[in-house]
Design a protein around this motif. Structure first.
Motif, short mmCIF file in Angstrom:
data_model
loop_
_atom_site.label_atom_id
_atom_site.label_comp_id
_atom_site.label_asym_id
_atom_site.label_seq_id
_atom_site.Cartn_x
_atom_site.Cartn_y
_atom_site.Cartn_z
N LEU A 128 -6.79 6.59 -1.94
CA LEU A 128 -5.79 7.02 -0.53
C LEU A 128 -4.68 6.13 -1.22
O LEU A 128 -3.32 6.66 -0.46
N THR A 129 -4.83 4.64 -1.26
CA THR A 129 -3.60 3.64 -0.80
C THR A 129 -2.81 3.05 -1.98
O THR A 129 -1.77 2.12 -1.87
N CYS A 161 0.01 4.28 1.24
CA CYS A 161 -0.76 5.73 1.91
C CYS A 161 -0.47 7.14 1.55
O CYS A 161 0.45 6.84 2.05
N LYS A 210 -8.02 1.44 6.59
CA LYS A 210 -8.23 2.87 5.62
C LYS A 210 -9.40 3.36 5.59
O LYS A 210 -9.10 5.05 5.94
N LEU A 225 0.92 -1.78 -0.15
CA LEU A 225 0.00 -0.16 0.06
C LEU A 225 0.98 0.99 0.17
O LEU A 225 1.68 1.45 0.53
N HIS A 276 -10.67 4.59 -0.87
CA HIS A 276 -9.88 3.53 -0.56
C HIS A 276 -8.39 3.30 -1.70
O HIS A 276 -7.40 3.96 -1.23
N ASN A 279 -1.93 -4.12 7.81
CA ASN A 279 -3.37 -3.78 7.42
C ASN A 279 -4.18 -4.57 6.70
O ASN A 279 -5.32 -4.23 5.76
N CYS A 339 1.31 8.09 5.08
CA CYS A 339 2.61 7.48 5.39
C CYS A 339 3.52 8.31 6.13
O CYS A 339 4.34 9.20 5.24
#
Length: 250
Positions: A140-141, A33, A130, A31, A137, A107, A36
């Motif tokens: 975002l990731t 993110c 998340k 991922l 999602h 995750n 992060c």
């Protein structure tokens, strides 16, 4: 014996499971993110290579603290399930030698049936959800949330204990229906001992800059206390809705 790729370690962790904990951060994550704070953990071929015995030698000097506080060992990342075999061997050995409590911070982006040996030696899973909306999602990731939700369901169906954690970013996690739906999903799960919102922070920006990466959330503030309280309220409302439906047998 397989060696592990380790990003870093912490000897006195207090937020990644019960008690005082040794926290081992594994290298590698699929991922990406946007928030992060450790993008240097992403590369699968990075980190320091260590043997099982080398890891155990790092843990041993602090055993009295972990035992007296009701703590233990937490393995995080990166994403630790990408090195599931090595992590499982560590968990087996700290249980056999010292009877330590084991926590997996994940995750959930894996197939539970492929990592059941690891999960069989895990006392607690810290599961990061998340975003409950799949499209958001992915934005975002970079990945779907399908595997994470499947992992949550597997843990629930197999009687495993979990703490669910949710990073809250203003502008990304503030839609009322998303928060209600997150609560509704959590309400269908067994074994959830704790739910926690982690307010977004900007402490990892310098790492993005050091890696020559553009930080995608530049200028986004941390949430206010009021925003976090509202999120908790809506999520709990969603959980209560699910509980009432389950109780009524609908």
């Amino acid at each position: 014996m397989v060696n592990g790729h380790i990003h870093s370690l912490e000897t006195f962790g207090t937020v990644d499971g019960p008690g005082i904990r040794f926290v081992l951060f594994m290298q590698g994550c699929l991922l990406k993110c946007q928030y992060c704070h450790n993008p240097d953990t992403w590369a699968l071929d990075g980190g320091k290579e260590m043997t099982l015995e080398e890891v155990l030698a790092e843990i041993q000097p602090y055993l009295s603290y972990y035992r007296s506080s009701g703590g233990g060992l937490t393995i995080s990342g990166g994403e630790p399930t990408l090195q599931a075999h090595f992590v499982a061997e560590i968990f087996k050995e700290v249980k056999r030698r010292w009877g330590l409590h084991t926590t997996l911070d994940s995750n959930g982006f894996n197939e539970p049936d492929r990592i059941h040996d690891l999960l069989d030696h895990t006392d607690l899973v810290l599961l990061d959800l998340k975003h409950i909306d799949d499209e958001k999602h992915i934005k975002l990731t970079g990945k779907s949330n399908e595997r994470t939700l499947k992992t949550a369901r597997w843990l629930s169906d197999h009687g495993r204990k979990m703490w669910i954690r949710h990073v809250y970013v203003p502008g990304i996690h503030d839609q009322e229906e998303d928060l209600l739906n997150l609560g509704r999903f959590i309400g269908t799960l067994n074994g959830v001992e704790k739910f926690e919102i982690l307010p977004y922070h900007q402490m990892g920006i310098y790492k993005w800059e050091a890696l020559g990466k553009v930080y995608p959330l530049d200028g986004v503030p941390s949430p206010t206390e009021e925003e976090v309280e509202r999120a908790y309220r809506l999520i709990e409302q969603g959980r209560a809705e699910t509980a009432s439906v389950i109780c009524s047998g609908k």
